[in-house]
Design an enzyme around this catalytic site. Structure first.
Site, short mmCIF file in Angstrom:
data_model
loop_
_atom_site.label_atom_id
_atom_site.label_comp_id
_atom_site.label_asym_id
_atom_site.label_seq_id
_atom_site.Cartn_x
_atom_site.Cartn_y
_atom_site.Cartn_z
N GLY A 1 0.83 -1.20 0.00
CA GLY A 1 0.00 0.00 0.00
C GLY A 1 0.86 1.25 0.00
N SER A 2 0.35 2.29 0.58
CA SER A 2 1.01 3.58 0.56
C SER A 2 2.14 3.66 1.58
CB SER A 2 0.01 4.69 0.87
OG SER A 2 -0.45 4.60 2.21
N GLU B 1 5.65 -3.38 0.86
CA GLU B 1 5.82 -2.83 -0.49
C GLU B 1 4.97 -1.57 -0.56
OE1 GLU B 1 4.56 -3.22 -5.06
OE2 GLU B 1 4.72 -5.14 -3.99
N ALA C 1 2.41 6.03 3.75
CA ALA C 1 1.74 6.37 5.01
C ALA C 1 1.16 5.13 5.68
CB ALA C 1 0.64 7.40 4.76
N GLY C 2 0.61 4.24 4.87
CA GLY C 2 0.10 2.99 5.42
C GLY C 2 1.20 2.14 6.03
N CYS D 1 1.73 -1.08 -9.22
CA CYS D 1 2.83 -0.87 -8.27
C CYS D 1 4.13 -0.56 -9.00
CB CYS D 1 3.00 -2.11 -7.39
SG CYS D 1 1.55 -2.52 -6.39
#
Length: 459
Positions: free
Chosen positions: A207-208, A229, A210-211, A263
């Site tokens: 994910g991001s 990732e 921030a995640g 991605c």
């Protein structure tokens, strides 16, 4: 009670909704997974492999339903047929190499000593999967984790709310026990609480950035290993001796396929100045041939972005770049509604002062810059906080090896892009994350080493 909603990018309607588990129910699910793990790991490896492959086949049997369902959830056109090809390829490769990858490492087996290293499953693995390729990204970890003897708890992105349910249904129908592979619906707070309570022994998150930071904060002090990732800003470099037509076809597809929501999508391209004008002209012609529209229509070649907020981010980058002097080459397409449906865009006159060349776009836009030589291209490719893949285009393999050794990234492609080879480790560096999936290394990350040092007593 928290209700999770998938809002379809097709028309903004609620496509699906599910109630998130309460904290009590979520902890109970993790406990069931832990209680089931020893018995699952005790099964013969060949049996675990066969059950996982049967589960994969059961997903394939649902493909006619899955393809339009994905269009409704995240907007991928039905003409591309879903993800089962890659899903099956990855799972079957991991099944094929399992015995060798998980075999003990022998050091000594003599009359005096037995010394070896074995691989033991971590225990309970949490897989937090993204929406952009929801089946393929999930199977990267689900298949090897189960084969290695872990139990798996799968939490999917809200945008693809139904994917985990389908996978669980398929795997359970194939004979994998319900507590061994569970799909759960969790809100962010409950997920963080479970990680902080060490309900899991390994966490894989795609994910991001921030995640990923949220995952690490939740796990602080628990020492739970993680595979992360996160973001990407993958470059392509087209050298003066490249096959121009193939480079255009592959790099632009890598930038635009799935509405740029890949991605390892190509987000910036550097072209030797001798080929720059021709590369841009061919790229613009290719993108102008795309049909933006309803993903349920077989004629559509590029669908909406998965959510309005994602499209707004890309529009903002494009508008800011044009305001700063960049040239946008693609005229607004008829289906561009200012919402999820976004005209794919090629930009020239861009610089690394612009967000579109610096920040992750994750949408159908690519900036193209001319370069004088390898040194300039290398400096630009490395001028990024991310490092997932880089794509080089030349007939000279030795030159590509020299350049590749100097690019800070997880994978170097030569004369191809935007592909995940399950025989190779899928990994990144810098803020793209840490760890590695698939290949033998994927098994090593989903297990822990245990050493045996036995001194044999003589009779």
């Amino acid at each position: 009670m928290t209700t999770l909603q998938c809002i379809s990018p097709i028309d903004g309607s609620v496509y699906a909704e599910r109630a998130a588990l309460s904290a009590h129910a979520a902890h109970a699910a993790a406990t069931r997974a832990r209680d089931a793990q020893a018995a699952w790991a005790a099964r013969p490896l060949a049996e675990r492999i066969a059950l996982v492959q049967a589960g994969v086949a059961a997903v394939g049997a649902m493909n006619d339903e899955i393809v339009p369902e994905l269009a409704g959830q995240m907007g991928r056109p039905v003409r591309f047929g879903g993800e089962f090809g890659g899903f099956e390829e990855r799972a079957n490769h991991m099944a094929t190499i399992a015995a060798e990858a998980l075999a003990p490492i022998g050091v000594e087996d003599s009359d005096a000593f037995l010394r070896q290293i074995i691989r033991e499953p971590h225990g309970v693995v949490l897989v937090i999967a993204p929406w952009n390729y929801p089946y393929m990204t999930a199977i990267n970890t689900v298949a090897p984790a189960l084969i290695a003897g872990n139990t798996v708890v799968l939490k999917h992105a809200t945008q693809t709310l139904l994917v985990g349910e389908r996978m669980a249904r398929a795997f359970h129908s194939a004979g994998i026990p319900r507590d061994v592979f569970q799909n759960v619906f969790l809100d962010h707070a409950t997920t963080s609480d479970l990680i902080g309570a060490r309900a899991f022994d390994f966490v894989n998150f795609t994910g991001s950035v921030a995640g990923g930071q949220a995952m690490e904060r939740a796990a602080a002090g628990t020492f739970v290993p993680m595979g992360l990732e996160l973001g990407g800003k993958d470059p392509g470099y087209v050298m003066e001796d490249a096959d121009l037509d193939t480079a255009v076809a592959v790099l632009i597809d890598g930038a635009m396929f799935n509405s740029g929501q890949c991605c390892c999508g190509i987000e910036r391209i550097y072209v030797h100045e001798s080929l720059f004008d021709a590369f841009v002209a061919k790229s613009v012609a290719l993108v102008n041939s795309y049909v933006l529209g309803d993903p349920r229509d077989e004629a559509t070649t590029i669908g909406p972005m998965a959510a309005r907020r994602f499209a707004d981010t890309v529009r903002g980058q494009i508008d800011a770049a044009v305001a700063a002097g960049a040239t946008a080459h693609i005229a607004r397409m008829a289906a561009d509604d200012g919402g999820c449906y976004l005209t794919p865009q090629i930009l020239t006159g861009v610089t690394h002062d612009m967000a579109v060349m610096r920040d992750e776009s994750f949408g159908p836009v690519v900036g193209i810059m001319p370069v004088r030589d390898d040194a300039e291209a290398l400096a630009l490719m490395n001028d990024s906080p991310y490092g997932l893949t880089a794509s080089l285009w030349t007939h000279d393999v030795d030159r590509a090896l020299r350049i590749g050794a100097q690019v800070a990234t997880g994978t170097i492609f030569l004369n191809r892009a935007d592909y995940l080879d399950p025989a190779l480790c899928w990994t990144g560096c810098k803020t793209t994350g840490k760890g590695g999936g698939l290949s033998v290394i994927g098994y090593h990350n989903l297990t822990r080493p245990k050493s045996y040092h036995f001194r044999k007593l003589q009779k």
